[in-house]
Design an enzyme around this catalytic site. Sequence first.
Site, PDB file in Angstrom:
ATOM      1  N   LYS A 116       0.807  -1.222   0.000  1.00  0.00           N
ATOM      2  CA  LYS A 116       0.000   0.000   0.000  1.00  0.00           C
ATOM      3  C   LYS A 116       0.843   1.276   0.000  1.00  0.00           C
ATOM      4  CE  LYS A 116      -4.416  -1.654   1.789  1.00  0.00           C
ATOM      5  NZ  LYS A 116      -4.153  -3.081   1.601  1.00  0.00           N
ATOM      6  N   GLU A 197      -2.743   7.204   8.111  1.00  0.00           N
ATOM      7  CA  GLU A 197      -3.185   8.295   7.250  1.00  0.00           C
ATOM      8  C   GLU A 197      -4.373   9.011   7.873  1.00  0.00           C
ATOM      9  OE1 GLU A 197      -4.165   6.401   3.525  1.00  0.00           O
ATOM     10  OE2 GLU A 197      -6.259   6.151   4.083  1.00  0.00           O
ATOM     11  N   HIS A 233     -15.699  -3.110   7.511  1.00  0.00           N
ATOM     12  CA  HIS A 233     -14.900  -2.917   6.296  1.00  0.00           C
ATOM     13  C   HIS A 233     -15.062  -4.050   5.289  1.00  0.00           C
ATOM     14  CE1 HIS A 233     -13.022   0.388   8.445  1.00  0.00           C
ATOM     15  NE2 HIS A 233     -12.758  -0.429   9.441  1.00  0.00           N
ATOM     16  N   ARG A 289      -6.974  -8.450  -8.775  1.00  0.00           N
ATOM     17  CA  ARG A 289      -7.664  -9.737  -8.949  1.00  0.00           C
ATOM     18  C   ARG A 289      -9.075  -9.486  -9.454  1.00  0.00           C
ATOM     19  NH1 ARG A 289     -11.069  -9.190  -4.627  1.00  0.00           N
ATOM     20  NH2 ARG A 289     -10.199  -8.123  -2.813  1.00  0.00           N
TER      21      ARG A 289
END
Length: 498
Positions: A116, A197, A233, A289
């Site tokens: 990431k 973040e 999530h 994917r």
Amino acid sequence: MSKKVLIANRGEIVIRIARTCRKLELIPYGIYSDADKNSLHIKHCEQAMNIGGSIPSESYLRIDKIINAAKKLGCDLIHPGYGFHAENPKFPENCKKEGLIFIGPSHEAMSISGDKVRARKTASNVAPVVDGEEISKESNTVELAERLGYPLILKAVEGGGGRGLRIVRSSQQLNDACISSKNESLISFGSSRVYIEKYVENPRHIEVQILADAANSNIIHLEERECTIQRRHQKLIEETPSPALTLEMRKRITETAIAIMKEIGYENAGTVEFLFKDGKFYFMEVNARIQVEHPITEAVTGVDIVEQQLNIALGNGLSIKQQDIKPKGHAIECRINAEHPISFVPFPGTIKKFTPPEEDGVRIDTALYAGYTIPTFYDSLIAKLICFGNDRREATEKMKRSLLSFRISDVPTTIPFHISALHDRRFVAGTYDTSFIDKMKSFSSKEGEIAAAILSILPKRTEFIKSEEEEKQDPWMKSRFDWIDVFDVSHTPSRWAK
């Protein structure tokens, strides 16, 4: 001579990929664990090989066993499906070493998209990103957090699926959140790397489907998907097109997604995910994917995404160009999980009755059948219900009818949740964000409507709780029910007990 494709996965995605393999005159082969010896996906393969124990680390997460199976079965290609090692750059690397064609992006591209921090840095050349950086030294964490400003979110650098995510709203929470995030990341992905973040409060999640044929410099998009309705999530409902985007916003976000994939040097099918709030979007991550929710894109575009994956991998290239993509109508997907429909606690068990809905414009991707026992070792997703309509209202109404006629007995599912969600005013108006479930209300004041939806698919001994105290609670919570007579109470949240 027809080429052989090993589908290195389990359940519905194997069946879905096998179907397209046969359409292209490719021969699908499979693998299965001890727990999956009675799985329906085995019957859809020409031949399937048992690769060992029930837990994923003994079977579906063993790259060596998968490649060994491909060799023994005489396969030429490997399709990873989604989950497991689908986004592990070591998988395509090992396939290449063994002379097998990996149906997906290259090791190099996946090494960027799967990290990431690298993905954010690469994407930042062409797209807006949320402020943040990797935590390199614990001693610098407080300073970094203060500079970014609260609230913040911690994420696993080398993972996804919500694992390792921690929201931090104050400096008092920071240390414990860091430790917890790193530990979960290490257990889930074998890496304790995390980054921090700025947390975007209650955004929408919008992703763009990409098909990339790098050999012929042909990278196209199949428009976007709205994936905002989530719990922990994890996506529950997806739709396309997004009700939040104007034509101008759609053009910007799809062009940005293509630019990001070009920066990465991406090939095959992939998805670029964005956070979207107040008319602005920010790059979040790349999913290297096929996505669980790919069927809704297929419904509105008419493009078989797996077919394009196979064509690219075989060197035939994309059979379509951007100007050929002319989406029409609207599609919605509801993920049916074997879970308590309110607490979302997983409930494996044996399916006594399985009767899917039948109607034009309705697609069901599943490996369920009557008598099948859902294993305890894997994800709780048991079916995907996809409904297509000429517009959003038609698709929604078709989904409501399909959910009400869907019968999966003796195991609780999220069908009642979906029925309520589709009646929620925010969903009807298309104005929802990621706080949707937290603020959810019952869809009707009519007594028993949710009860009827739940009782139609659960054992008769399921009882509703009614008390004076509960009457004061919101309508959604008032529809709760008790599993004491049916399941072990030790697996039942305390708020459901009498």
